[in-house]
Motif scaffolding. Sequence first.
Motif, PDB file in Angstrom:
ATOM      1  N   PRO A 231       1.059  -1.239  -0.036  1.00 39.48           N
ATOM      2  CA  PRO A 231      -0.130  -0.110  -0.124  1.00 39.48           C
ATOM      3  C   PRO A 231       0.679   1.554   0.482  1.00 39.48           C
ATOM      4  N   LEU A 232       2.430   1.459  -0.350  1.00 41.11           N
ATOM      5  CA  LEU A 232       3.042   2.428  -0.009  1.00 41.11           C
ATOM      6  C   LEU A 232       2.465   3.083  -1.003  1.00 41.11           C
ATOM      7  N   MET A 233       2.184   3.081  -1.827  1.00 41.20           N
ATOM      8  CA  MET A 233       2.279   4.257  -3.148  1.00 41.20           C
ATOM      9  C   MET A 233       1.244   5.542  -2.895  1.00 41.20           C
ATOM     10  N   PHE A 234      -0.113   4.800  -2.231  1.00 45.93           N
ATOM     11  CA  PHE A 234      -0.943   4.856  -1.920  1.00 45.93           C
ATOM     12  C   PHE A 234      -0.734   6.486  -0.705  1.00 45.93           C
ATOM     13  N   ILE A 235       0.214   5.673   0.019  1.00 42.39           N
ATOM     14  CA  ILE A 235       0.447   6.217   1.322  1.00 42.39           C
ATOM     15  C   ILE A 235       1.102   7.524   1.522  1.00 42.39           C
ATOM     16  N   THR A 236       2.624   7.231   0.389  1.00 47.56           N
ATOM     17  CA  THR A 236       3.927   8.300  -0.395  1.00 47.56           C
ATOM     18  C   THR A 236       3.026   9.653  -0.928  1.00 47.56           C
ATOM     19  N   PHE A 380      13.362  14.570  10.009  1.00 49.58           N
ATOM     20  CA  PHE A 380      12.236  14.544   8.807  1.00 49.58           C
ATOM     21  C   PHE A 380      11.328  13.280   8.356  1.00 49.58           C
ATOM     22  N   ASP A 381      12.697  12.479   8.008  1.00 51.62           N
ATOM     23  CA  ASP A 381      12.018  11.639   7.282  1.00 51.62           C
ATOM     24  C   ASP A 381      10.908  10.822   8.341  1.00 51.62           C
ATOM     25  N   ILE A 382      11.531  10.310   9.494  1.00 52.35           N
ATOM     26  CA  ILE A 382      10.529  10.090  11.072  1.00 52.35           C
ATOM     27  C   ILE A 382       8.931  10.593  10.210  1.00 52.35           C
ATOM     28  N   ILE A 383       9.199  11.754  10.570  1.00 52.56           N
ATOM     29  CA  ILE A 383       7.470  12.334  11.358  1.00 52.56           C
ATOM     30  C   ILE A 383       6.905  12.292   9.544  1.00 52.56           C
ATOM     31  N   TRP A 384       7.872  12.135   8.428  1.00 48.13           N
ATOM     32  CA  TRP A 384       6.817  12.106   7.384  1.00 48.13           C
ATOM     33  C   TRP A 384       5.932  11.039   7.180  1.00 48.13           C
ATOM     34  N   ARG A 385       6.843   9.952   7.986  1.00 48.16           N
ATOM     35  CA  ARG A 385       6.251   7.780   7.567  1.00 48.16           C
ATOM     36  C   ARG A 385       4.856   8.432   8.661  1.00 48.16           C
ATOM     37  N   TYR A 386       5.072   8.920   9.927  1.00 49.58           N
ATOM     38  CA  TYR A 386       4.423   9.092  10.848  1.00 49.58           C
ATOM     39  C   TYR A 386       2.454   9.916  10.235  1.00 49.58           C
ATOM     40  N   PHE A 387       3.440  11.431  10.088  1.00 48.38           N
ATOM     41  CA  PHE A 387       2.319  12.290   9.165  1.00 48.38           C
ATOM     42  C   PHE A 387       1.696  11.377   7.473  1.00 48.38           C
ATOM     43  N   SER A 425      -9.166  -0.159   3.449  1.00 47.20           N
ATOM     44  CA  SER A 425      -7.977  -1.186   3.776  1.00 47.20           C
ATOM     45  C   SER A 425      -6.602  -0.434   3.423  1.00 47.20           C
ATOM     46  N   VAL A 426      -6.420   0.558   2.559  1.00 44.96           N
ATOM     47  CA  VAL A 426      -4.611   1.136   2.514  1.00 44.96           C
ATOM     48  C   VAL A 426      -3.900   1.112   3.788  1.00 44.96           C
ATOM     49  N   CYS A 427      -5.305   2.118   4.537  1.00 48.63           N
ATOM     50  CA  CYS A 427      -4.607   2.898   6.026  1.00 48.63           C
ATOM     51  C   CYS A 427      -4.098   1.162   6.749  1.00 48.63           C
ATOM     52  N   THR A 428      -5.259   0.479   6.606  1.00 50.61           N
ATOM     53  CA  THR A 428      -5.133  -0.987   7.877  1.00 50.61           C
ATOM     54  C   THR A 428      -4.084  -1.286   7.227  1.00 50.61           C
ATOM     55  N   THR A 429      -3.364  -1.673   6.067  1.00 50.35           N
ATOM     56  CA  THR A 429      -3.132  -2.230   5.515  1.00 50.35           C
ATOM     57  C   THR A 429      -1.222  -2.614   5.882  1.00 50.35           C
ATOM     58  N   TYR A 430      -1.538  -0.496   6.007  1.00 53.01           N
ATOM     59  CA  TYR A 430      -0.017   0.108   5.995  1.00 53.01           C
ATOM     60  C   TYR A 430       0.351  -0.460   7.249  1.00 53.01           C
ATOM     61  N   LEU A 431      -0.318   0.370   8.133  1.00 55.99           N
ATOM     62  CA  LEU A 431      -0.381  -0.117   9.768  1.00 55.99           C
ATOM     63  C   LEU A 431       0.162  -1.833  10.167  1.00 55.99           C
ATOM     64  N   CYS A 432       0.167  -2.617   9.463  1.00 59.97           N
ATOM     65  CA  CYS A 432       0.363  -4.037   9.645  1.00 59.97           C
ATOM     66  C   CYS A 432       1.757  -4.310   9.150  1.00 59.97           C
ATOM     67  N   TYR A 433       1.872  -3.399   8.151  1.00 56.68           N
ATOM     68  CA  TYR A 433       3.123  -3.536   7.537  1.00 56.68           C
ATOM     69  C   TYR A 433       4.640  -3.096   7.657  1.00 56.68           C
ATOM     70  N   ALA A 434       3.835  -1.607   7.832  1.00 57.25           N
ATOM     71  CA  ALA A 434       5.218  -0.735   8.013  1.00 57.25           C
ATOM     72  C   ALA A 434       5.783  -0.855   9.171  1.00 57.25           C
ATOM     73  N   LYS A 435       7.141  -0.725   9.550  1.00 54.98           N
ATOM     74  CA  LYS A 435       8.153  -0.604  10.138  1.00 54.98           C
ATOM     75  C   LYS A 435       7.358   0.222  11.711  1.00 54.98           C
ATOM     76  N   ILE A 436       6.923   1.477  11.245  1.00 61.17           N
ATOM     77  CA  ILE A 436       6.243   2.326  12.472  1.00 61.17           C
ATOM     78  C   ILE A 436       5.316   1.766  12.755  1.00 61.17           C
ATOM     79  N   GLY A 437       4.568   0.221  12.370  1.00 66.20           N
ATOM     80  CA  GLY A 437       3.612   0.101  13.073  1.00 66.20           C
ATOM     81  C   GLY A 437       3.633  -1.437  13.189  1.00 66.20           C
ATOM     82  N   LEU A 438       2.825  -2.255  13.049  1.00 67.77           N
ATOM     83  CA  LEU A 438       2.920  -3.463  13.038  1.00 67.77           C
ATOM     84  C   LEU A 438       4.891  -4.497  12.263  1.00 67.77           C
ATOM     85  N   GLY A 439       4.583  -4.587  11.151  1.00 72.03           N
ATOM     86  CA  GLY A 439       6.029  -4.901  10.389  1.00 72.03           C
ATOM     87  C   GLY A 439       5.551  -6.158  10.381  1.00 72.03           C
ATOM     88  N   MET A 440       4.188  -6.591  10.104  1.00 76.06           N
ATOM     89  CA  MET A 440       4.096  -7.800   9.561  1.00 76.06           C
ATOM     90  C   MET A 440       4.030  -8.104   8.075  1.00 76.06           C
TER      91      MET A 440
END
Length: 472
Positions: A231-236, A380-387, A425-440
């Motif tokens: 889902p990264l492109m849809f968050i980026t 900056f990169d950390i703030i941007w990922r959370y943003f 779906s985008v936001c939930t998938t990203y939260l589960c997958y991303a390192k700032i989230g659950l890293g699944m």
Amino acid sequence: MPSVMYFIISVASLIIGYMVYSRVVERFFGADNCKATPACTMADGVDYVKMSPRKIFLIQLLNIAGLGPVFGPILGALYGPWALVWIVLGSIFAGGVHDYFSGMLSVRYAGKSVPDVVGYNLGNGFKQFMRFFSVVLLLLVGVVFVTGPAALLASMTDWTLLVWVVIIFAYYFLATILPVDKIIGRIYPLFAVILLIMAGGLTAMLFIKGFDFYPAAQWTNQHPKGLPLWPLMFITIACGAISGFHATQSPMMARCVPDENCGRPIFYGAMIAEGVIALIWATLGMTFYDTPDALNATLAAGGPGKVVKDVSIALMGPVGGILAILGVVVLPITSGDTAFRSARLTIADFLNYSQVENMKRLIIAVPLFVVGAFLSQMNFDIIWRYFGWANQTLATIVLWAAAAYLVRRGMFHWIASVPATFMTSVCTTYLCYAKIGLGMPLDVSTWIGIAAAGGSLILFLAKRKSFEASPA
């Protein structure tokens, strides 16, 4: 088909989308020119100030067009031409709908901020959550839009990054506490015109200098690091297609709208204009650099800011390049100040605290800037990922609120509930997958995202009767 046609078709699609689909959205909302707007009934000379529709459109464009439609599409260009598809479809069917409803619902609800707009439609629990969530997002935006332009200005002058951070924060403070028509209402329209001219100028130079559009484009995931498109492109690519930050900005202009028929060009129209800007920068990223690897190397050397600087100077020369860069600097600065202003208004709405008196505005603004100064020291990169995640999550909630509003009016809710389901779906998938989230793992995260989206839609449909029983 010549590759340049991808760009031409994309721009034409955005224009047609505005001309056709925005009218559909307006009709389902039920814009009524006979209804008095907050600018007419609650004028206070500070935040509720009636302005001309043309001026409000230009201000709204600058309010929402921060670093998102520049930095986001540049980073999104690494994924290849699928970025263009998402910018077009996202702007028309998700971002435009989101921005129109976030603005016009605020008009209907006396210019209230996004937590109240959501609360009126989804209940008190969402209202309380959004009060905290939206203020946190606004602070993240304000900080991101300090460090980004400060770094660009520091690279162009002999002044250090810290000096520029202090200068920008000082300007933000003034824009936050002064009446909306004193700084924002006077200089934003001029800045918006400069921004549009510079974006058009960079595009024109691609044609004039004979660049081969999208020389390495393939309909695959082209990211050099192999990062997954979903889902990264849809968050980026946040603000270039759909952005919850816009919902925090729209109420500020909703307090200045002279009549409801202005909502379509102001709110939906500004999103489409931002989509065009995003298309231009995604195209520059995929055209100026021969391959995604070349673009990625520049990003590794200096981030999206270096891309902006290199592309602008190469295409428009030293003078034109500096003007183009300043046009891009205007974007984040003129969103950062309104982010802090919107945070002040959101907190004031929560406390039911009048903002007419100078001292009462200072009581809220000063602590906000103390927190903002602290956050500006983070990476900056950390703030941007959370943003990115927070931004799209907020947009999702606002779309669900818009869908509930349509159900209450007995109107076709799918124009809001379909994009709300997709973004869930985008936001939930990203939260589960991303390192700032659950890293699944990605496949597990995707199935969880699909389940969350489907469950949200089923729950929404199950609650239709309760929505219908309460007034819109």
